[in-house]
Design a protein around this motif. Structure first.
Motif, PDB file in Angstrom:
ATOM      1  N   ASP A 209      26.187  90.497 -38.486  1.00  0.00           N
ATOM      2  CA  ASP A 209      26.711  90.448 -39.843  1.00  0.00           C
ATOM      3  C   ASP A 209      27.597  91.662 -40.106  1.00  0.00           C
ATOM      4  O   ASP A 209      28.165  92.233 -39.180  1.00  0.00           O
ATOM      5  CB  ASP A 209      25.576  90.325 -40.860  1.00  0.00           C
ATOM      6  N   LEU A 210      27.701  92.083 -41.346  1.00  0.00           N
ATOM      7  CA  LEU A 210      28.587  93.185 -41.696  1.00  0.00           C
ATOM      8  C   LEU A 210      28.151  94.510 -41.096  1.00  0.00           C
ATOM      9  O   LEU A 210      28.976  95.379 -40.814  1.00  0.00           O
ATOM     10  CB  LEU A 210      28.666  93.334 -43.220  1.00  0.00           C
ATOM     11  N   ALA A 211      26.835  94.678 -40.884  1.00  0.00           N
ATOM     12  CA  ALA A 211      26.338  95.998 -40.487  1.00  0.00           C
ATOM     13  C   ALA A 211      25.420  95.986 -39.280  1.00  0.00           C
ATOM     14  O   ALA A 211      25.086  97.058 -38.775  1.00  0.00           O
ATOM     15  CB  ALA A 211      25.602  96.642 -41.672  1.00  0.00           C
ATOM     16  N   SER A 212      24.992  94.814 -38.807  1.00  0.00           N
ATOM     17  CA  SER A 212      23.962  94.816 -37.778  1.00  0.00           C
ATOM     18  C   SER A 212      24.025  93.591 -36.875  1.00  0.00           C
ATOM     19  O   SER A 212      24.636  92.581 -37.205  1.00  0.00           O
ATOM     20  CB  SER A 212      22.571  94.884 -38.436  1.00  0.00           C
ATOM     21  N   LEU A 213      23.364  93.724 -35.733  1.00  0.00           N
ATOM     22  CA  LEU A 213      23.088  92.621 -34.813  1.00  0.00           C
ATOM     23  C   LEU A 213      21.606  92.323 -34.930  1.00  0.00           C
ATOM     24  O   LEU A 213      20.772  93.233 -34.854  1.00  0.00           O
ATOM     25  CB  LEU A 213      23.433  93.029 -33.384  1.00  0.00           C
ATOM     26  N   THR A 214      21.245  91.041 -35.128  1.00  0.00           N
ATOM     27  CA  THR A 214      19.841  90.687 -35.270  1.00  0.00           C
ATOM     28  C   THR A 214      19.452  89.586 -34.286  1.00  0.00           C
ATOM     29  O   THR A 214      20.261  88.723 -33.955  1.00  0.00           O
ATOM     30  CB  THR A 214      19.503  90.217 -36.700  1.00  0.00           C
ATOM     31  N   LYS A 215      18.201  89.660 -33.850  1.00  0.00           N
ATOM     32  CA  LYS A 215      17.589  88.642 -32.998  1.00  0.00           C
ATOM     33  C   LYS A 215      16.630  87.850 -33.873  1.00  0.00           C
ATOM     34  O   LYS A 215      15.813  88.435 -34.594  1.00  0.00           O
ATOM     35  CB  LYS A 215      16.845  89.311 -31.842  1.00  0.00           C
ATOM     36  N   ARG A 216      16.671  86.493 -33.804  1.00  0.00           N
ATOM     37  CA  ARG A 216      15.929  85.667 -34.755  1.00  0.00           C
ATOM     38  C   ARG A 216      15.168  84.533 -34.069  1.00  0.00           C
ATOM     39  O   ARG A 216      15.592  84.025 -33.037  1.00  0.00           O
ATOM     40  CB  ARG A 216      16.887  85.095 -35.816  1.00  0.00           C
ATOM     41  N   TYR A 217      14.042  84.145 -34.710  1.00  0.00           N
ATOM     42  CA  TYR A 217      13.241  83.027 -34.224  1.00  0.00           C
ATOM     43  C   TYR A 217      13.973  81.714 -34.478  1.00  0.00           C
ATOM     44  O   TYR A 217      14.470  81.486 -35.584  1.00  0.00           O
ATOM     45  CB  TYR A 217      11.896  82.977 -34.938  1.00  0.00           C
ATOM     46  N   PRO A 218      14.021  80.789 -33.508  1.00  0.00           N
ATOM     47  CA  PRO A 218      14.712  79.517 -33.711  1.00  0.00           C
ATOM     48  C   PRO A 218      13.931  78.529 -34.563  1.00  0.00           C
ATOM     49  O   PRO A 218      14.499  77.523 -34.990  1.00  0.00           O
ATOM     50  CB  PRO A 218      14.886  78.989 -32.283  1.00  0.00           C
ATOM     51  N   ARG A 260      30.049  97.315 -26.544  1.00  0.00           N
ATOM     52  CA  ARG A 260      29.296  96.167 -26.043  1.00  0.00           C
ATOM     53  C   ARG A 260      27.818  96.395 -26.312  1.00  0.00           C
ATOM     54  O   ARG A 260      27.250  97.419 -25.943  1.00  0.00           O
ATOM     55  CB  ARG A 260      29.503  95.973 -24.539  1.00  0.00           C
ATOM     56  N   TYR A 261      27.160  95.400 -26.967  1.00  0.00           N
ATOM     57  CA  TYR A 261      25.725  95.417 -27.210  1.00  0.00           C
ATOM     58  C   TYR A 261      25.071  94.334 -26.361  1.00  0.00           C
ATOM     59  O   TYR A 261      25.414  93.156 -26.468  1.00  0.00           O
ATOM     60  CB  TYR A 261      25.415  95.150 -28.687  1.00  0.00           C
ATOM     61  N   ASP A 262      24.133  94.724 -25.530  1.00  0.00           N
ATOM     62  CA  ASP A 262      23.416  93.772 -24.684  1.00  0.00           C
ATOM     63  C   ASP A 262      22.378  93.032 -25.517  1.00  0.00           C
ATOM     64  O   ASP A 262      21.586  93.655 -26.233  1.00  0.00           O
ATOM     65  CB  ASP A 262      22.737  94.528 -23.536  1.00  0.00           C
ATOM     66  N   PHE A 263      22.354  91.703 -25.456  1.00  0.00           N
ATOM     67  CA  PHE A 263      21.399  90.942 -26.244  1.00  0.00           C
ATOM     68  C   PHE A 263      19.952  91.233 -25.849  1.00  0.00           C
ATOM     69  O   PHE A 263      19.078  91.341 -26.708  1.00  0.00           O
ATOM     70  CB  PHE A 263      21.667  89.440 -26.105  1.00  0.00           C
ATOM     71  N   ASP A 264      19.688  91.341 -24.554  1.00  0.00           N
ATOM     72  CA  ASP A 264      18.301  91.505 -24.106  1.00  0.00           C
ATOM     73  C   ASP A 264      17.699  92.823 -24.576  1.00  0.00           C
ATOM     74  O   ASP A 264      16.560  92.866 -25.038  1.00  0.00           O
ATOM     75  CB  ASP A 264      18.221  91.396 -22.587  1.00  0.00           C
ATOM     76  N   SER A 265      18.435  93.906 -24.447  1.00  0.00           N
ATOM     77  CA  SER A 265      17.915  95.213 -24.850  1.00  0.00           C
ATOM     78  C   SER A 265      18.267  95.570 -26.282  1.00  0.00           C
ATOM     79  O   SER A 265      17.639  96.443 -26.880  1.00  0.00           O
ATOM     80  CB  SER A 265      18.454  96.299 -23.913  1.00  0.00           C
ATOM     81  N   ASP A 267      20.702  97.231 -27.120  1.00  0.00           N
ATOM     82  CA  ASP A 267      21.298  98.564 -27.082  1.00  0.00           C
ATOM     83  C   ASP A 267      22.782  98.498 -26.757  1.00  0.00           C
ATOM     84  O   ASP A 267      23.236  97.566 -26.088  1.00  0.00           O
ATOM     85  CB  ASP A 267      20.611  99.440 -26.029  1.00  0.00           C
ATOM     86  N   PRO A 268      23.576  99.488 -27.193  1.00  0.00           N
ATOM     87  CA  PRO A 268      24.961  99.581 -26.754  1.00  0.00           C
ATOM     88  C   PRO A 268      25.031  99.944 -25.276  1.00  0.00           C
ATOM     89  O   PRO A 268      24.300 100.815 -24.811  1.00  0.00           O
ATOM     90  CB  PRO A 268      25.550 100.690 -27.635  1.00  0.00           C
ATOM     91  N   VAL A 269      25.898  99.260 -24.542  1.00  0.00           N
ATOM     92  CA  VAL A 269      26.027  99.472 -23.098  1.00  0.00           C
ATOM     93  C   VAL A 269      27.196 100.396 -22.798  1.00  0.00           C
ATOM     94  O   VAL A 269      27.097 101.283 -21.946  1.00  0.00           O
ATOM     95  CB  VAL A 269      26.206  98.127 -22.370  1.00  0.00           C
ATOM     96  N   TRP A 270      28.332 100.175 -23.467  1.00  0.00           N
ATOM     97  CA  TRP A 270      29.487 101.057 -23.309  1.00  0.00           C
ATOM     98  C   TRP A 270      30.301 101.080 -24.592  1.00  0.00           C
ATOM     99  O   TRP A 270      30.179 100.194 -25.443  1.00  0.00           O
ATOM    100  CB  TRP A 270      30.361 100.667 -22.115  1.00  0.00           C
ATOM    101  N   ARG A 271      31.116 102.134 -24.706  1.00  0.00           N
ATOM    102  CA  ARG A 271      32.049 102.280 -25.825  1.00  0.00           C
ATOM    103  C   ARG A 271      33.393 102.715 -25.255  1.00  0.00           C
ATOM    104  O   ARG A 271      33.466 103.692 -24.506  1.00  0.00           O
ATOM    105  CB  ARG A 271      31.560 103.312 -26.837  1.00  0.00           C
ATOM    106  N   SER A 272      34.451 101.981 -25.604  1.00  0.00           N
ATOM    107  CA  SER A 272      35.778 102.290 -25.096  1.00  0.00           C
ATOM    108  C   SER A 272      36.752 102.435 -26.260  1.00  0.00           C
ATOM    109  O   SER A 272      36.810 101.578 -27.148  1.00  0.00           O
ATOM    110  CB  SER A 272      36.270 101.192 -24.149  1.00  0.00           C
ATOM    111  N   GLN A 273      37.495 103.513 -26.241  1.00  0.00           N
ATOM    112  CA  GLN A 273      38.463 103.784 -27.295  1.00  0.00           C
ATOM    113  C   GLN A 273      39.626 102.802 -27.206  1.00  0.00           C
ATOM    114  O   GLN A 273      40.024 102.370 -26.119  1.00  0.00           O
ATOM    115  CB  GLN A 273      38.980 105.218 -27.166  1.00  0.00           C
ATOM    116  N   LEU A 274      40.182 102.441 -28.368  1.00  0.00           N
ATOM    117  CA  LEU A 274      41.356 101.581 -28.447  1.00  0.00           C
ATOM    118  C   LEU A 274      42.525 102.377 -29.003  1.00  0.00           C
ATOM    119  O   LEU A 274      42.333 103.386 -29.695  1.00  0.00           O
ATOM    120  CB  LEU A 274      41.074 100.366 -29.330  1.00  0.00           C
TER     121      LEU A 274
END
Length: 390
Positions: A209-218, A260-265, A267-274
């Motif tokens: 969403d605007l501020a977060s990544l969430t994992k949810r029950y189906p 990049r945020y890994d779904f399983d963990s 956590d952020p995996v890498w950050r690259s400047q644009l």
């Protein structure tokens, strides 16, 4: 002796309590990857003239999907197109979403109701045989339907849930069913703007969403885990997923970057400047090639999804080109004023041009599934059947 032992034991207990009180609590701290400094990769150099001519099927203009899939108000008992015809047909009749899983085909398409609105039909075919379907009511949008509609989606979660729904400007409606029988397990509304359509992985689905990544029950939509995003999201931000990770670039950042945020963990995996903030509404990612593409300024830039390294870039001016990928290359439909639009096939990792061609007048978009490539006009489609060297 007993009294001495009792005194010693009491002193030991007091000492342990004091030690525990003085101990610093162990706090888990998320490791934030170091921001990779931007280094412009090699630029793709377009050739002055086409190297190939396209071989295309005759233009095809289809009606809306419901005219073929339920012409009499009931879903057909046999899918009307063969495997070779299916992809172009679903593109041409403007299905909102479809998903192939083994021998099953899940399709979501609009069924018109009054006032220019529509409900969503969610159907499953096994081979070409009808299995089940249900209609998802979208009347709650009322007169704001057209203004609020963004896209439909389908996602599969393990072997027990397959979900379909609609992204709206004011929320996301989702219905999850048993993939074997089509029995509804949960249906509800996520009452927030979503930058990422619900994406199934493992036994859950993920939403940003605007501020977060969430994992949810189906089976309820309730949040299981939460990860705050690095920066402000929203309509001007970049959201993309390859089914394994979220790729996110905050909107209007002083220090533009991709994370990049890994779904399983989670956590952020890498950050690259644009080099610049990304353009909204342009977020291609190609899982088969481990490539994500952004538009920054007047260029498109490709990054490696595994480590965030910069791969190649292409000057496109004001255009937001249409991109697609086959099993061996990425296709870029570049639209330039005053000259014929052209398409190039490039190596996903190096950007080396495999071929270049002009496209028919009125071509607006290129889409691909496997090695099938379709060019789209306003409502007409043409299938790419071959390339002739010039």
């Amino acid at each position: 002796m007993a009294r001495v032992l009792a005194i010693l034991l009491a002193l030991a207990v007091v000492g342990c309590e004091q030690e525990n009180q003085d101990a610093t609590p162990i706090v888990h701290q998320e490791l934030v990857p170091e921001l990779r400094a931007y280094a412009a990769p090699n630029a793709i150099k377009l050739k002055e003239s086409p190297t190939h001519a396209l071989q295309l099927s005759n233009p095809q203009r289809l009606l809306d999907c419901h005219m073929y899939l339920e012409p009499n108000g009931k879903v057909v008992r046999e899918f009307p197109w063969s495997d070779n015809e299916r992809f172009e047909a679903l593109v041409g009749c403007q299905a909102e979403a479809w998903l192939r899983h083994e021998n099953a085909l899940y399709v979501a398409y609009a069924v018109p109701t009054e006032g220019g609105r529509s409900d969503l039909r969610f159907a499953k075919f096994e081979g070409r045989k009808y299995v089940w379907s249900l209609k998802i009511d979208r009347s709650q949008q009322g007169t704001n339907f057209i203004a609020n509609y963004r896209s439909g989606f389908i996602t599969r979660i393990d072997d027990k849930h397959v979900c379909a729904g609609t992204l709206w400007e004011g929320g996301t409606t989702t219905t999850c069913v048993d993939p074997k029988e089509g029995k509804q397990q949960w249906g509800g509304r996520l009452s927030f703007w979503a930058g990422l359509q619900p994406t199934g992985r493992g036994d859950a689905f993920y939403v940003a969403d605007l501020a977060s990544l969430t994992k949810r029950y189906p089976f309820s939509g309730v949040e299981m885990r939460h990860q705050k995003l690095d920066g402000t999201g929203g309509r001007a931000a970049f959201y993309a997923s390859d089914g394994r990770s979220l790729y996110f670039a905050p909107s209007r950042a002083e220090q533009p970057r991709m994370i990049r945020y890994d779904f399983d963990s989670m956590d952020p995996v890498w950050r690259s400047q644009l080099a610049d903030n990304t353009f909204p509404g342009f977020s291609p990612v190609f899982d088969a090639h481990d490539v994500v593409v952004v538009k920054q300024g007047s260029e498109i830039l490709a990054l490696d999804t595994e480590d965030g390294h910069y791969l190649w870039r292409l000057e496109v001016g004001e255009d937001r080109p249409s991109l697609a990928a086959t099993g061996k290359e990425i296709l870029i439909l570049h639209r330039v004023p005053d000259v014929p639009n052209h398409i190039i096939g490039v190596d996903p990792k190096t950007g080396a041009i495999n071929w270049q061609s002009t496209v028919p007048v009125g071509t607006l978009k290129v889409v691909a599934e496997g090695d099938q490539v379709v060019f789209m006009g306003v409502r007409s489609t043409q299938l790419l059947t071959g390339l002739d060297p010039i």
